[in-house]
Write a protein that holds these residues in place. Structure first.
Motif, PDB file in Angstrom:
ATOM      1  N   THR A   7      29.606  36.734  51.945  1.00  0.00           N
ATOM      2  CA  THR A   7      29.330  36.248  50.610  1.00  0.00           C
ATOM      3  C   THR A   7      28.385  37.215  49.923  1.00  0.00           C
ATOM      4  O   THR A   7      27.331  37.534  50.451  1.00  0.00           O
ATOM      5  N   GLY A   8      28.762  37.672  48.750  1.00  0.00           N
ATOM      6  CA  GLY A   8      27.929  38.596  47.994  1.00  0.00           C
ATOM      7  C   GLY A   8      26.790  37.871  47.309  1.00  0.00           C
ATOM      8  O   GLY A   8      26.684  36.638  47.351  1.00  0.00           O
ATOM      9  N   ASP A  14      34.537  37.840  47.905  1.00  0.00           N
ATOM     10  CA  ASP A  14      35.489  38.925  47.712  1.00  0.00           C
ATOM     11  C   ASP A  14      35.108  40.151  48.523  1.00  0.00           C
ATOM     12  O   ASP A  14      33.954  40.555  48.570  1.00  0.00           O
ATOM     13  N   ARG A  15      36.111  40.720  49.173  1.00  0.00           N
ATOM     14  CA  ARG A  15      35.922  41.985  49.892  1.00  0.00           C
ATOM     15  C   ARG A  15      36.260  43.113  48.936  1.00  0.00           C
ATOM     16  O   ARG A  15      37.142  42.991  48.100  1.00  0.00           O
ATOM     17  N   ARG A  16      35.548  44.236  49.072  1.00  0.00           N
ATOM     18  CA  ARG A  16      35.824  45.368  48.202  1.00  0.00           C
ATOM     19  C   ARG A  16      35.465  46.655  48.916  1.00  0.00           C
ATOM     20  O   ARG A  16      34.619  46.667  49.810  1.00  0.00           O
ATOM     21  N   ASP A 190      45.026  46.421  50.680  1.00  0.00           N
ATOM     22  CA  ASP A 190      44.772  45.624  51.880  1.00  0.00           C
ATOM     23  C   ASP A 190      43.813  44.464  51.607  1.00  0.00           C
ATOM     24  O   ASP A 190      43.680  43.564  52.426  1.00  0.00           O
ATOM     25  N   LEU A 191      43.119  44.514  50.486  1.00  0.00           N
ATOM     26  CA  LEU A 191      42.084  43.527  50.201  1.00  0.00           C
ATOM     27  C   LEU A 191      42.623  42.334  49.430  1.00  0.00           C
ATOM     28  O   LEU A 191      41.914  41.351  49.262  1.00  0.00           O
ATOM     29  N   GLY A 192      43.839  42.437  48.956  1.00  0.00           N
ATOM     30  CA  GLY A 192      44.605  41.452  48.275  1.00  0.00           C
ATOM     31  C   GLY A 192      43.940  40.355  47.659  1.00  0.00           C
ATOM     32  O   GLY A 192      43.943  39.415  47.184  1.00  0.00           O
TER      33      GLY A 192
END
Length: 192
Positions: A7-8, A14-16, A190-192
């Protein structure tokens, strides 16, 4: 360690892909800037013996303890060309990660001996920069590289001049940083 995405700060999961350090480009250098390179490095006996053997340096000062014990230093010295190689290597992260060539090493001076167990630290000061007259994609950056031991004794200094890419001719990205082939590792899709 968490099972799911982290969690940011904003609460999202979101992954980035995030850019890491890509090194400096020609435009990033200014005369007078000093970069204290990260990570000191302790020189071991193994470093010295391997390097001395690898380079066929036959001076007994580097590999013969009985001989070295009878000298003014009382023990073996670390091969000076190893000290040069280590110091230059320590500076790459800040000075020449984006170099296309090293043009020269000048004014090399060994100021004090290096012994097994010494920890070395290096810093580089930008002393000159100029764009290339024959290659529009690079410029030359001259730095003075200084190396100190754990007691703040200056053990080595030299000038080196790499030819460094201009930012406009480099295209690192989070998905393909400098040195990575295209499409290796995590990609944006890949992070879709």
């Amino acid at each position: 360690m968490t099972d799911g995405p982290s969690t940011g700060e904003d609460g999202s999961g979101d992954r980035r892909l995030v850019s890491g350090w890509n090194g400096r480009f020609y435009e990033d250098f200014s005369v007078g800037d000093i970069y204290k390179h990260p990570y000191g490095r302790t020189v071991t006996e193994t470093d010295n013996v391997w390097f001395t053997n690898l380079t066929m340096n036959l001076n007994p000062m580097h590999f013969n303890e009985a001989y070295a014990a009878e000298t003014e230093f009382g023990e073996r010295l670390v091969d000076g060309t190893f000290v040069i190689a280590l110091a230059v290597g320590m500076s790459v992260i800040d000075v020449s990660a984006n170099a296309t060539a090293n043009l020269g090493y000048d004014d090399v001076r060994h100021h004090a001996p290096v012994f097994h167990g010494d920890t070395l630290f290096a810093e580089s000061e930008v002393v000159e920069k100029r764009p290339s007259e024959s290659r529009e994609h690079v410029g030359m950056v001259t730095t003075e590289l200084r190396t100190y031991n754990q007691n703040d004794d200056l053990v080595l200094s030299l000038e080196r001049t790499p030819m460094v890419l201009k930012r406009s001719h480099a295209d690192p990205s989070p998905a393909q940083p400098t040195g990575w082939p295209e499409d290796v590792g995590t990609q944006p899709e890949d992070l879709g």
